[in-house]
Write a protein that holds these residues in place. Sequence first.
Motif, PDB file in Angstrom:
ATOM      1  N   GLY A 103      -2.417  14.829   8.760  1.00  0.00           N
ATOM      2  CA  GLY A 103      -2.765  14.197   8.485  1.00  0.00           C
ATOM      3  C   GLY A 103      -3.188  13.330   8.372  1.00  0.00           C
ATOM      4  N   LYS A 107      -2.499   3.808  -1.211  1.00  0.00           N
ATOM      5  CA  LYS A 107      -3.974   3.750  -1.725  1.00  0.00           C
ATOM      6  C   LYS A 107      -4.971   4.586  -0.761  1.00  0.00           C
ATOM      7  CE  LYS A 107      -2.752   1.012  -4.927  1.00  0.00           C
ATOM      8  NZ  LYS A 107      -2.631   1.455  -6.135  1.00  0.00           N
ATOM      9  N   GLY A 108      -4.567   5.251   0.340  1.00  0.00           N
ATOM     10  CA  GLY A 108      -5.428   5.740   1.229  1.00  0.00           C
ATOM     11  C   GLY A 108      -5.726   7.152   1.058  1.00  0.00           C
ATOM     12  N   VAL A 109      -6.172   8.144   2.090  1.00  0.00           N
ATOM     13  CA  VAL A 109      -6.593   9.335   1.880  1.00  0.00           C
ATOM     14  C   VAL A 109      -5.271  10.165   2.128  1.00  0.00           C
ATOM     15  CG1 VAL A 109      -7.774  11.222   3.308  1.00  0.00           C
ATOM     16  CG2 VAL A 109      -8.729   8.907   2.860  1.00  0.00           C
ATOM     17  N   VAL A 110      -4.969  11.202   1.137  1.00  0.00           N
ATOM     18  CA  VAL A 110      -3.861  12.210   1.118  1.00  0.00           C
ATOM     19  C   VAL A 110      -4.674  13.337   1.741  1.00  0.00           C
ATOM     20  CG1 VAL A 110      -2.422  13.546  -0.191  1.00  0.00           C
ATOM     21  CG2 VAL A 110      -2.748  11.103  -0.741  1.00  0.00           C
ATOM     22  N   ALA A 113      -1.161   2.186   6.549  1.00  0.00           N
ATOM     23  CA  ALA A 113      -1.298   3.550   6.875  1.00  0.00           C
ATOM     24  C   ALA A 113      -2.539   4.302   6.041  1.00  0.00           C
ATOM     25  CB  ALA A 113      -0.048   4.615   6.489  1.00  0.00           C
ATOM     26  N   PRO A 114      -3.526   4.570   6.944  1.00  0.00           N
ATOM     27  CA  PRO A 114      -4.664   5.084   6.416  1.00  0.00           C
ATOM     28  C   PRO A 114      -4.657   6.370   5.801  1.00  0.00           C
ATOM     29  CG  PRO A 114      -5.007   5.298   8.914  1.00  0.00           C
ATOM     30  CD  PRO A 114      -3.665   4.580   8.394  1.00  0.00           C
ATOM     31  N   PHE A 115      -4.037   7.209   6.539  1.00  0.00           N
ATOM     32  CA  PHE A 115      -3.842   8.825   6.053  1.00  0.00           C
ATOM     33  C   PHE A 115      -2.349   9.098   5.788  1.00  0.00           C
ATOM     34  CE2 PHE A 115      -8.131   8.854   7.366  1.00  0.00           C
ATOM     35  CZ  PHE A 115      -8.781  10.186   6.652  1.00  0.00           C
ATOM     36  N   VAL A 116      -2.134   9.816   5.176  1.00  0.00           N
ATOM     37  CA  VAL A 116      -0.562  10.492   4.886  1.00  0.00           C
ATOM     38  C   VAL A 116      -0.785  11.956   4.632  1.00  0.00           C
ATOM     39  CG1 VAL A 116       1.467  10.917   3.474  1.00  0.00           C
ATOM     40  CG2 VAL A 116       0.666   8.405   4.178  1.00  0.00           C
ATOM     41  N   MET A 117      -0.246  12.786   5.456  1.00  0.00           N
ATOM     42  CA  MET A 117      -0.306  14.259   5.269  1.00  0.00           C
ATOM     43  C   MET A 117       0.988  14.871   4.554  1.00  0.00           C
ATOM     44  SD  MET A 117      -0.323  17.159   8.471  1.00  0.00           S
ATOM     45  CE  MET A 117      -1.969  16.821   8.744  1.00  0.00           C
ATOM     46  N   ILE A 118       0.455  15.799   3.675  1.00  0.00           N
ATOM     47  CA  ILE A 118       1.520  16.414   2.707  1.00  0.00           C
ATOM     48  C   ILE A 118       2.216  17.590   3.517  1.00  0.00           C
ATOM     49  CG2 ILE A 118       1.927  17.052   0.468  1.00  0.00           C
ATOM     50  CD1 ILE A 118       1.238  14.086   0.380  1.00  0.00           C
ATOM     51  N   SER A 119       3.546  17.850   3.102  1.00  0.00           N
ATOM     52  CA  SER A 119       4.164  19.024   3.764  1.00  0.00           C
ATOM     53  C   SER A 119       3.976  20.164   2.742  1.00  0.00           C
ATOM     54  CB  SER A 119       5.609  18.679   3.564  1.00  0.00           C
ATOM     55  OG  SER A 119       6.308  19.993   3.672  1.00  0.00           O
ATOM     56  N   SER A 120       4.127  21.391   3.087  1.00  0.00           N
ATOM     57  CA  SER A 120       3.839  22.638   2.377  1.00  0.00           C
ATOM     58  C   SER A 120       5.225  23.364   2.275  1.00  0.00           C
ATOM     59  CB  SER A 120       3.000  23.530   3.075  1.00  0.00           C
ATOM     60  OG  SER A 120       1.706  22.963   3.055  1.00  0.00           O
ATOM     61  N   ALA A 121       6.283  22.496   2.143  1.00  0.00           N
ATOM     62  CA  ALA A 121       7.510  22.922   2.018  1.00  0.00           C
ATOM     63  C   ALA A 121       7.862  22.546   0.384  1.00  0.00           C
ATOM     64  CB  ALA A 121       8.595  22.346   2.787  1.00  0.00           C
ATOM     65  N   LYS A 122       8.880  23.100  -0.200  1.00  0.00           N
ATOM     66  CA  LYS A 122       9.323  22.591  -1.458  1.00  0.00           C
ATOM     67  C   LYS A 122      10.656  21.727  -1.335  1.00  0.00           C
ATOM     68  CE  LYS A 122       9.143  25.658  -4.773  1.00  0.00           C
ATOM     69  NZ  LYS A 122       9.300  26.995  -5.839  1.00  0.00           N
ATOM     70  N   TYR A 123      10.628  20.934  -2.463  1.00  0.00           N
ATOM     71  CA  TYR A 123      11.622  19.864  -2.330  1.00  0.00           C
ATOM     72  C   TYR A 123      12.216  19.741  -3.809  1.00  0.00           C
ATOM     73  CZ  TYR A 123       9.446  18.322   1.921  1.00  0.00           C
ATOM     74  OH  TYR A 123       8.817  18.399   3.031  1.00  0.00           O
ATOM     75  N   THR A 124      13.358  20.719  -3.703  1.00  0.00           N
ATOM     76  CA  THR A 124      13.968  20.897  -4.964  1.00  0.00           C
ATOM     77  C   THR A 124      14.465  19.777  -5.804  1.00  0.00           C
ATOM     78  OG1 THR A 124      16.299  21.431  -4.238  1.00  0.00           O
ATOM     79  CG2 THR A 124      14.617  23.337  -4.411  1.00  0.00           C
ATOM     80  N   LYS A 125      15.007  18.842  -5.119  1.00  0.00           N
ATOM     81  CA  LYS A 125      15.445  17.713  -5.776  1.00  0.00           C
ATOM     82  C   LYS A 125      14.185  16.512  -6.166  1.00  0.00           C
ATOM     83  CE  LYS A 125      20.280  17.932  -4.275  1.00  0.00           C
ATOM     84  NZ  LYS A 125      21.329  17.159  -3.689  1.00  0.00           N
TER      85      LYS A 125
END
Length: 415
Positions: A11, A332-335, A295-307
Amino acid sequence: MVTPARRRSGGRSAVRRTAVGLATTLLATCACTGPAAGEDAHRAPEARTGTPAGRAAPQKTATAAATCADTVYAGMTTAQRVGQLFMGGVAANAPSATDLRTLRTYHVGSVMLTGRSSAGTTATRKIVDNIRKQADTVGGRQVGMIVSTDQEGGQVQVLNGPGFSVIPAALTQGTWSTTTLRSRATTWAKQLKAAGLDLDLAPVADVVPAGLGTRNAPIGRYHREFGYTPAVVTSHSGAFAAGFAAAGVMTTFKHFPGLGQVIGNTDTTANVVDSVTTTSSASLTPFRSGIAAGAPFVMISSAKYTKIDSAHLAVFSPTVINKLLRTQFGFKGVVISDDIGQAVAVRAYTPAQRAVGFLSAGGDMILTVKPSTVPAMAQAVQSRMATDAAFRAKVAASVHRVLTAKANAGRLSCG
């Protein structure tokens, strides 16, 4: 990206502060988050004034950065704009000419150094400088690249050799005082800066329960967590980020909304599921705190979150990205995505589906450690833009966020 053997991982954005201001905010945040007993994180952070020798000058104001981004955006072709949405992986020790050609052909605006290199800072800088030469030019000015890597420590440290410290694993870093971690993180960031890099795909903000420990394949197995409680992970991920900000290097909080509760590794395993985390779980505190601190960047997981969203992997989930991260947490930053080029977690989707799915869900920057997937991805994005006005608007917003991050990092010049 969470497989140390492949030196990838999970991220800057339209941040609202100068580099010095961001560091100060992060320092204040990690100083009040309740670190583990015996730590000195409750001390007031030292005041930071001026621009000491060796530190980057303060970044542009948010308004100036956004205005510059607007100017550059207006001069770009559609293909150039789409290229800004990608970060392509190249080998840190010897980038493939084929990979570099692919990135150049598709105007890819950011690069990740992958694998493992022992070349040191001087040799790495030469490699990075050569990569930067192929960046696009708009209005007679080069649109500088964001160059990143995974420099967490322990088994996840891509760049080694003369000039680079041997960084211990995050679990060890988590035993230090936050003052010590901030100081050492600043040193590590200066080393990356000397090598020509702008962004570290760290810190890991995932909270692995002590009872799960090394059975957690992506994080715990490699001691990538700062600790086993939200308080310790919050204070130390904040200290890590603050140290990097003080040196003018961007960071990435990952892997939202957390890989601490899973067993499988999304790099090597399909159907990785978290059936525990909710939108109000305490394990989200490190992300919330990091975002509040700038935080300027946040990285997204590739797992599934059922809840949270049982219908989509997080990387393709509007609920995770737009509703939770953007709206509820106010990011507001880069995802940026985790690797969606060769990760097993997304293999059920074509490269085209991955790219369009991530951007449609609200993501900004597609990370692929496999440059050969870029052509199909970029073409799919342009095709969707041609027929879908809402998608075009999302792409425009994402390109602006990326360009603003570049302006803040000093990689965009408008004269």
